[in-house]
Design an enzyme around this catalytic site. Structure first.
Site, PDB file in Angstrom:
ATOM      1  N   ARG A 172       6.507   4.726   0.247  1.00 30.33           N
ATOM      2  CA  ARG A 172       7.275   4.320   1.462  1.00 30.33           C
ATOM      3  C   ARG A 172       8.004   3.076   1.191  1.00 30.33           C
ATOM      4  NH1 ARG A 172       2.216   6.118   4.371  1.00 30.33           N
ATOM      5  NH2 ARG A 172       1.371   4.617   3.295  1.00 30.33           N
ATOM      6  N   ARG A 270       0.625  -6.096  -5.226  1.00 29.04           N
ATOM      7  CA  ARG A 270      -0.310  -6.832  -5.515  1.00 29.04           C
ATOM      8  C   ARG A 270      -0.203  -8.002  -6.954  1.00 29.04           C
ATOM      9  NH1 ARG A 270      -1.347  -6.106  -1.177  1.00 29.04           N
ATOM     10  NH2 ARG A 270      -2.945  -5.138   0.079  1.00 29.04           N
ATOM     11  N   ASP A 294       5.736 -12.660  -4.278  1.00 27.33           N
ATOM     12  CA  ASP A 294       5.155 -12.859  -2.934  1.00 27.33           C
ATOM     13  C   ASP A 294       3.748 -12.646  -3.193  1.00 27.33           C
ATOM     14  OD1 ASP A 294       4.911 -12.773  -0.016  1.00 27.33           O
ATOM     15  OD2 ASP A 294       4.095 -10.594  -0.213  1.00 27.33           O
ATOM     16  N   GLU A 299      -4.812 -15.172  -6.510  1.00 33.88           N
ATOM     17  CA  GLU A 299      -4.278 -15.354  -5.051  1.00 33.88           C
ATOM     18  C   GLU A 299      -5.680 -16.315  -4.514  1.00 33.88           C
ATOM     19  OE1 GLU A 299      -1.383 -12.612  -3.596  1.00 33.88           O
ATOM     20  OE2 GLU A 299      -2.329 -13.263  -1.755  1.00 33.88           O
ATOM     21  N   HIS A 317       2.440 -14.542   0.004  1.00 31.87           N
ATOM     22  CA  HIS A 317       2.078 -12.936   0.568  1.00 31.87           C
ATOM     23  C   HIS A 317       2.355 -13.078   1.993  1.00 31.87           C
ATOM     24  CE1 HIS A 317      -1.227  -9.865  -0.375  1.00 31.87           C
ATOM     25  NE2 HIS A 317      -0.224  -9.291   0.524  1.00 31.87           N
ATOM     26  N   ALA A 319       5.422 -10.805   2.992  1.00 28.37           N
ATOM     27  CA  ALA A 319       6.093  -9.954   2.966  1.00 28.37           C
ATOM     28  C   ALA A 319       6.167  -8.946   4.338  1.00 28.37           C
ATOM     29  CB  ALA A 319       6.172  -9.000   1.790  1.00 28.37           C
ATOM     30  N   SER A 320       4.838  -8.899   4.906  1.00 22.82           N
ATOM     31  CA  SER A 320       4.839  -8.148   6.129  1.00 22.82           C
ATOM     32  C   SER A 320       4.799  -8.990   7.178  1.00 22.82           C
ATOM     33  CB  SER A 320       3.686  -7.370   6.209  1.00 22.82           C
ATOM     34  OG  SER A 320       2.269  -8.249   6.156  1.00 22.82           O
TER      35      SER A 320
HETATM   36  C1  DGY Z   1      -0.870  -5.152   2.842  1.00 23.58           C
HETATM   37  O1  DGY Z   1      -0.673  -4.585   4.091  1.00 23.58           O
HETATM   38  O2  DGY Z   1      -1.304  -4.413   2.048  1.00 23.58           O
HETATM   39  C2  DGY Z   1      -0.126  -6.335   2.689  1.00 23.58           C
HETATM   40  O3  DGY Z   1      -0.266  -6.806   1.397  1.00 23.58           O
HETATM   41  C3  DGY Z   1      -0.291  -7.352   3.692  1.00 23.58           C
HETATM   42  O4  DGY Z   1       0.582  -6.930   4.769  1.00 23.58           O
END
Ligand code: DGY
Length: 376
Positions: A172, A270, A294, A299, A317, A319-320
């Site tokens: 996706r 990751r 990111d 981490e 981290h 990105a979302s």
């Molecule tokens: C995830 O959802 O796996 C991201 O790394 C964090 O949103």
């Protein structure tokens, strides 16, 4: 130190433990409608397994956990022993979850796909341009008051239009990133994935026909047979694989050496997918090479030297991290837990938007071990 917990809907007959505060209200309403008392940890520290087990206590129906926590077999056994039957990760990725351990404890594991696809791809695009056009370096230069006037050679970076973008892992998010780079910047796409992404290929074919109609240069999409081929051919490579034993250190010193000396490597998947120490060495040795990260191998720590490199752009981290997406993730995580507790079936559509507004569907949006538990 003792952590503070807030309680929502104290009179709910089911008890759900949530290890971090989540954004929005909808997720709380969903759990409240399922008659849940929701206990939410207010600390930003990562909870240890012992602290989580302590909170689960002797009676707990479900939990929502974070990607920073190791949800191992012991935790699932503790949840099951407390009468728990539902867990959701607040993430689409679930490498922090021992899924076989959860399955052994008969606990469905939810995740949150669909709401972070474009958002994460957008951050990969942002990192691509920040790294390739040296935005962070130039920003630091300005803030230091060092700009003394325009120069023909100042902060020259990469041109993207007409180049080749490589995607490793065309699921996706990888496919969304690929589409953005093709559509926005007329790049040719090469990708590696064990499975062909026919929708992505069809998109590029149709888009190319459209560009040609307008008198432009066509673009192509090719699935290559190896990661190495993508690394060697692309000007920009973005990583979108899940983390497992087959993708740990997928990008190592040897593979980095296959990349063009002025290529760009982007990682929003990751951290451990990249051998970060090898990346530090590579970026030091090749100042024209760029990376946008990111995620990090250990981490929240970074490998020594990474933060000193001008040719690396680093973000924590995020990105979302848009309001819509993070609230959507909370909604899906809550809907997973509430649905399992109420005995609802699985949602059988990739489109999870119906969960985000209006009446919540009576279904669990995404359970990753559904097949192993005989739920589908
Ligand atoms: C995830 O959802 O796996 C991201 O790394 C964090 O949103």
């Amino acid at each position: 130190m003792v952590k503070e917990w807030r309680v929502h809907n104290p009179d709910g007959s089911r008890r759900v433990v949530v290890t971090k505060e989540l954004p929005g209200e909808r997720w709380l309403n969903i759990l409240e409608s399922a008659d849940c008392r929701v206990e939410i940890c207010q600390s930003s520290d990562v909870l240890t397994g012992v602290e989580i087990i302590d909170r689960i206590g002797s009676q707990c129906d479900g939990a929502i956990g974070q990607l920073t926590e190791a949800w191992d077999a012991e935790l699932f056994a503790a949840l099951a022993a407390a009468g728990g039957t539902a867990y959701s990760n607040y993430a689409v990725g679930y490498n922090n979850v021992d899924v076989p351990g959860a399955t052994t404890a008969r606990i469905p594991v939810g995740n949150t796909p669909g709401v972070l696809t474009e958002t994460t791809a957008e951050m990969a695009v942002a990192l691509t341009f920040s790294a390739g056009r040296r935005v962070v370096e130039a920003d630091r230069f300005m803030r230091a008051g060092r700009y003394e006037g325009w120069l023909p050679t100042m902060y020259m970076g990469q041109r993207f239009v007409g180049g080749t973008v490589g995607v490793i892992g065309a699921g996706r998010i990888g496919a969304a990133y690929g589409r953005m780079m093709v559509e926005g910047f007329k790049m040719n796409l090469v990708y590696f994935d064990p499975y062909p992404n026919e929708r992505l290929e069809e998109f590029v074919t149709n888009y190319s026909a459209f560009i040609e109609q307008q008198g432009g240069t066509p673009v192509t999409c090719r699935r290559l047979t190896s990661v190495e081929d993508v690394l060697a051919e692309a000007d920009v490579v973005s990583l979108h694989t899940a983390l497992d034993t087959t993708t740990h250190h997928l990008i190592n010193a040897e593979r980095l050496s296959l990349m063009k000396p002025d290529a760009i490597l982007i990682n929003t998947s990751r951290g451990p997918v990249v051998d970060e120490a090898a990346l530090v060495d590579h970026c030091r040795a090749h100042p024209d090479f760029k990376a946008g990260l990111d995620v990090f191998e250990d981490e929240p720590a970074m490998k020594p030297g990474l933060a000193d490199l001008d040719n690396v752009v680093i973000v924590p981290h995020i990105a979302s991290a848009t309001v819509w997406t993070r609230q959507g993730m909370a909604t899906l995580a809550a809907a997973n837990v509430a649905a399992v507790l109420q005995g609802y079936p699985l949602w059988d559509d990739d489109d999870v938007l119906p969960f985000l507004s209006g009446e919540v569907p009576a279904a669990a949006p995404s359970i990753v071990n559904a097949a192993d538990l005989g739920l589908k």
